[in-house]
Design a protein around this motif. Structure first.
Motif, PDB file in Angstrom:
ATOM      1  N   THR A  24       0.626  -1.322   0.136  1.00  0.00           N
ATOM      2  CA  THR A  24       0.157   0.273  -0.027  1.00  0.00           C
ATOM      3  C   THR A  24       0.835   1.315  -0.036  1.00  0.00           C
ATOM      4  O   THR A  24       0.414   2.327  -0.174  1.00  0.00           O
ATOM      5  CB  THR A  24      -0.956   0.028   1.148  1.00  0.00           C
ATOM      6  N   GLY A  25       2.151   1.161   0.419  1.00  0.00           N
ATOM      7  CA  GLY A  25       3.144   2.280   0.455  1.00  0.00           C
ATOM      8  C   GLY A  25       2.638   3.120   1.834  1.00  0.00           C
ATOM      9  O   GLY A  25       3.271   4.110   1.994  1.00  0.00           O
ATOM     10  N   VAL A  26       1.932   2.446   2.843  1.00  0.00           N
ATOM     11  CA  VAL A  26       1.574   3.098   4.080  1.00  0.00           C
ATOM     12  C   VAL A  26       2.703   2.525   5.071  1.00  0.00           C
ATOM     13  O   VAL A  26       2.875   1.310   5.142  1.00  0.00           O
ATOM     14  CB  VAL A  26       0.080   3.045   4.346  1.00  0.00           C
ATOM     15  N   PRO A  27       3.232   3.287   5.970  1.00  0.00           N
ATOM     16  CA  PRO A  27       4.314   2.997   6.854  1.00  0.00           C
ATOM     17  C   PRO A  27       3.528   2.117   8.029  1.00  0.00           C
ATOM     18  O   PRO A  27       2.649   2.297   8.191  1.00  0.00           O
ATOM     19  CB  PRO A  27       4.764   4.011   7.167  1.00  0.00           C
ATOM     20  N   ALA A  28       4.200   1.227   8.205  1.00  0.00           N
ATOM     21  CA  ALA A  28       3.943   0.348   9.208  1.00  0.00           C
ATOM     22  C   ALA A  28       4.847   0.499  10.487  1.00  0.00           C
ATOM     23  O   ALA A  28       6.232   0.345  10.278  1.00  0.00           O
ATOM     24  CB  ALA A  28       4.006  -1.337   8.966  1.00  0.00           C
ATOM     25  N   TYR A  29       4.047   0.496  11.754  1.00  0.00           N
ATOM     26  CA  TYR A  29       4.921   0.588  12.775  1.00  0.00           C
ATOM     27  C   TYR A  29       4.326  -0.143  14.190  1.00  0.00           C
ATOM     28  O   TYR A  29       3.161  -0.310  14.115  1.00  0.00           O
ATOM     29  CB  TYR A  29       4.853   2.204  13.514  1.00  0.00           C
ATOM     30  N   SER A  30       5.411  -0.770  14.765  1.00  0.00           N
ATOM     31  CA  SER A  30       4.993  -1.149  15.979  1.00  0.00           C
ATOM     32  C   SER A  30       4.122  -0.374  17.066  1.00  0.00           C
ATOM     33  O   SER A  30       4.533   0.844  16.787  1.00  0.00           O
ATOM     34  CB  SER A  30       5.980  -1.956  16.743  1.00  0.00           C
ATOM     35  N   MET A  31       3.329  -0.588  17.948  1.00  0.00           N
ATOM     36  CA  MET A  31       2.848   0.228  18.939  1.00  0.00           C
ATOM     37  C   MET A  31       3.823   1.147  19.380  1.00  0.00           C
ATOM     38  O   MET A  31       3.410   2.364  19.900  1.00  0.00           O
ATOM     39  CB  MET A  31       1.691  -0.440  20.085  1.00  0.00           C
ATOM     40  N   LYS A  32       4.957   0.521  19.855  1.00  0.00           N
ATOM     41  CA  LYS A  32       6.047   1.475  20.379  1.00  0.00           C
ATOM     42  C   LYS A  32       6.635   2.562  19.555  1.00  0.00           C
ATOM     43  O   LYS A  32       6.686   3.660  19.912  1.00  0.00           O
ATOM     44  CB  LYS A  32       7.103   0.619  21.002  1.00  0.00           C
ATOM     45  N   GLU A  33       6.909   2.080  18.290  1.00  0.00           N
ATOM     46  CA  GLU A  33       7.432   3.026  17.442  1.00  0.00           C
ATOM     47  C   GLU A  33       6.344   4.211  17.182  1.00  0.00           C
ATOM     48  O   GLU A  33       6.690   5.205  16.765  1.00  0.00           O
ATOM     49  CB  GLU A  33       8.013   2.387  16.146  1.00  0.00           C
TER      50      GLU A  33
END
Length: 185
Positions: A24-33
């Protein structure tokens, strides 16, 4: 959508989030990030793992962000319980309009901590006993689940995200996940 935010314990949800970010080009972050990268009330897509009927991390995500859609990652091939009945009746949406998806992730007992291993042990034993008790009458899906609980299993597949990718591309996501998704066993 500003970001994909996820909570993962054994890596299945993290892998799905990373694959979705690629597609999708949408960044993925862990909850912490995400706490460092996103502002409160930013619009996100949330991905969390299912444990004992509860989606891990979703309450914290709801408290901080605006969740337009969510994918719940579990062991079984398909979601079950009241939430999924509601989502199917509403065309895949929660009562408050947020889009809900279910993804089969996997089971990696060797990656679970002591507490979660002890929680899963009776459930795994119960599933295995029930399937063994059925003998030849057990369905292929039931036998597969028993095998997963015996030896673990990994079902993360890129193509499992096709429906979510399509939803991302449709745009105009105005609904919101406002109630804690819970699956009843």
């Amino acid at each position: 959508m500003k970001a994909i935010v996820y909570t993962s314990h054994t890596g299945h949800t993290q892998r799905y989030a990373q694959l979705l970010a690629e597609r999708t080009g949408v960044p993925a972050y862990s909850m912490k990030e995400a706490r460092e990268k996103l502002r409160p009330k930013d619009e996100i897509f949330y991905m969390g793992w299912l444990m004992a009927g509860t989606v891990k991390g979703v309450q914290a995500a709801m408290d901080r962000y605006t969740i337009r859609g969510a994918a719940i990652v579990g062991v079984s091939p398909q979601g079950n319980g009241d939430l999924w009945t509601e989502a199917r009746i509403n065309g895949g949406y929660s009562d408050s309009g947020g889009r809900l998806f279910y993804l089969q992730g996997g089971y990696a007992p060797e990656k679970l901590g002591f507490f979660y291993r002890m929680m899963m042990k009776p459930m795994a034993s119960s599933v295995i006993r029930q399937v063994e008790g059925k003998g030849d009458a057990a369905t292929a899906q039931e036998r597969e689940m028993a095998e997963v609980f015996r030896n673990g299993g990994d079902f993360v597949r890129r193509e499992a995200l096709d429906e979510i990718v399509q939803w991302f591309r449709e745009g105009d996501h105005t609904g919101e996940v406002k109630a804690v998704p819970r699956v009843e066993f």
